[in-house]
Design an enzyme around this catalytic site. Structure first.
Site, PDB file in Angstrom:
ATOM      1  CE  LYS A  79      -3.938   2.084   2.488  1.00 43.32           C
ATOM      2  NZ  LYS A  79      -4.891   1.959   3.611  1.00 43.32           N
ATOM      3  CB  SER A 160      -8.186   3.942   2.526  1.00 38.44           C
ATOM      4  OG  SER A 160      -7.383   3.313   3.509  1.00 38.44           O
ATOM      5  CB  SER A 184      -8.747   1.210   5.492  1.00 35.99           C
ATOM      6  OG  SER A 184      -9.464   2.394   5.263  1.00 35.99           O
TER       7      SER A 184
HETATM    8  N1  GLN Z   1     -13.427   4.719   5.756  1.00 34.41           N
HETATM    9  C1  GLN Z   1     -12.830   5.168   6.967  1.00 34.41           C
HETATM   10  C2  GLN Z   1     -12.415   6.615   6.843  1.00 34.41           C
HETATM   11  O1  GLN Z   1     -12.625   7.159   5.818  1.00 34.41           O
HETATM   12  C3  GLN Z   1     -11.704   4.306   7.383  1.00 34.41           C
HETATM   13  C4  GLN Z   1     -10.428   4.634   6.724  1.00 34.41           C
HETATM   14  C5  GLN Z   1      -9.305   3.786   7.186  1.00 34.41           C
HETATM   15  O2  GLN Z   1      -9.481   2.807   7.905  1.00 34.41           O
HETATM   16  N2  GLN Z   1      -8.127   4.194   6.805  1.00 34.41           N
HETATM   17  O3  GLN Z   1     -11.900   7.202   7.733  1.00 34.41           O
END
Ligand code: GLN
Length: 494
Positions: A79, A160, A184
């Protein structure tokens, strides 16, 4: 010869060890799949040479009769939140364009030390803020999955870590790193029919991982199945003196400890996760999961997590608050982009760089975070949210007095179409309703595929464990995996 990209991490590791195929053949096969999958936009940077170099080292070690490292011959995706020495790292943000770290994150270094090689840096939501990959400054990732009869509407791979999920599901890599701040790893895994685990907060070092919300951020693996997740997590985790919240504990031998038997285990079903408007398909998925764990020998118990409904609002105060502080370092001076208008002073440079460099979701979070931390509102929002966080952690503690793990759906729906929710941040944030509470409590949690919905799209089941009980989570995941028999995959259209 079998297509090597059909193999997962364990099969590749074992095949390289046995000499059934070479590590270089594996790296070449995945490099070729990546080169042929540009349409998915999963990779921001391709590093075929990195993967090949690690593969050559594995083959040479074998030829010399040396003991092979745990991930020798395994090529993975990284990532783009992890800093990689000499390889551009942007967190999918324009503001980090041109930034090439001179250092390696601890998690990626751990993987290289275990013998793995890197196929490339994976696209993601900008600074890991999002649930669909649409906040990337470099175009969204397109899920390899398509609805059965819903036309060809491109679907979100989740977020994400959507580059990671799409790449694993499309056989561009056998495993990838993800990070999970509020879901995410788990939500994108659920959307694409793969597995992913977020370990207990502090298991994986955050050093060299671009920070979003430091008290929540955790790295974890995303892979084809539970065993592969266990193997990869063993390599990623471990104490690191460079991260003050790193846990000073040995890494358990999770793979060796895998067992699908749930005999003597109690599985809690939290009633508050039955949210209003939850699709019948998600409820049916949950019931199937319950039946599978019962079949594996578990006793099912009802539990209550009374503060669940406050988790999402608390998360969307705490995470932006921490983000607003963490992102203050991107000012045009030290990293990446610098916009210096003609005749401008320092303040103008800050403003121009940030206005141009941050995407709109990132700006929204910085503004919310700055607001909830401001003198007049700190107590009303931030302090309140921290209190709620404590109550949520206590809810879990109480529930774990009567059960060993919890079972819930991972997300309230299957993958949605790109563009479907991007205009409505609240609708997007609702995706995290089942994943955020365990993040706030720092607990290990995993998503495993549980079947398909009516449109033929994957759905995930989430297992939440006690602090440090990744083994219990993985084992319950394995019990589900063995019974779900999930073999569906995206038809190749790219
Ligand atoms: N969807 C969540 C957010 O937008 C989680 C993001 C994440 O875990 N990095 O904050």
């Amino acid at each position: 010869m079998t297509d090597l990209t059909e193999l997962g991490i364990a099969a590749i590791r074992d095949g390289v060890r046995a000499g059934t195929f070479s590590a270089v053949e594996v790296a070449e096969a995945f490099n070729a799949n990546i080169a042929a999958a540009k349409a998915l936009n999963a990779f921001l940077v391709e590093t075929p040479e990195h993967a090949l170099a690690a593969a050559r080292a594995a083959d040479a070690a074998r030829a010399a009769g040396e003991e092979l490292k745990p991930l020798a011959g395994v090529s993975i995706g990284m990532k783009d939140l992890f800093c990689t020495a000499g390889v551009a790292t942007t967190a999918a943000s324009h503001i980090l364009e041109g930034f090439t770290p001179t250092y390696e994150s601890t998690v990626s270094q751990n993987l290289w030390d275990a013998g793995a090689g890197m196929l490339g840096k994976l696209n993601m939501d900008q600074f890991a803020m999002g649930s669909s990959n649409e906040t990337s400054a470099f175009g969204n990732v397109i899920s390899p999955w398509r609805r059965k009869d819903g036309g060809n509407a491109p679907l979100a791979p989740g977020g994400s870590s959507g580059g990671s999920s799409a790449a694993v599901a499309a056989r561009l890599c056998p495993g990838a790193t993800g990070t999970d701040t509020g879901g995410s790893i788990r939500q994108p895994a659920a959307f694409t029919g793969i597995s992913g685990i977020k370990p207990t907060y502090g298991r994986c070092s955050r050093w060299g991982t671009i920070a979003f919300a430091s008290s929540l951020d955790q790295a974890g693996p995303m892979a084809r199945d539970v065993r592969d997740c266990a193997i990869m997590l063993e390599a990623m985790a471990g104490f690191d003196a460079k991260d003050s919240t790193s846990l000073k504990l040995d890494v358990p031998r999770w793979e060796a400890g895998l067992s699908p038997s749930m005999a003597g285990k109690r599985v809690g079903i939290p009633k508050e996760y039955r949210v209003d408007g939850m699709p019948a398909e998600i409820e049916a998925l949950w019931q199937r999961g319950i039946a599978w764990l019962k079949d594996a020998g578990a006793e099912i118990v009802d539990v209550s997590l009374p503060h669940t409904k406050y988790a999402l609002p608390a998360y969307y105060i705490i995470a932006p608050a921490e983000a607003s502080s963490n992102l203050a370092r991107y000012d045009g001076v030290r990293y990446g982009l610098r916009d210096l208008p003609q005749g401008a002073g320092l303040q103008d440079m800050y403003a121009a760089t940030r206005a141009d460099g941050f995407g709109s979701e990132v700006k929204r979070r910085i503004m919310i975070g700055t607001y909830v931390l401001s003198a007049g509102f700190y107590d009303a929002y931030y302090t309140q949210a921290q209190k709620v966080r404590t109550l949520i952690a206590r809810d879990f503690q109480a529930a774990f007095e009567t059960c060993d793990v919890l079972l819930t759906p991972t997300a309230p729906s299957a993958a949605f179409a790109l563009g479907e929710k991007s205009a409505d941040p609240i609708a997007m944030y609702l995706n995290d309703v089942f994943t955020v509470p365990s993040s706030l409590a720092g607990l290990p949690a995993m998503s495993v595929p549980g079947g398909l919905d009516e449109a033929g799209l994957p759905l995930g089941l989430q297992i939440i464990g006690k602090p440090l009980d990744e083994q219990g989570v993985l084992n319950a995941g394995l019990a589900i995996e063995e019974r779900a028999g999930f073999t569906a995959r995206a038809g190749r259209w790219w």
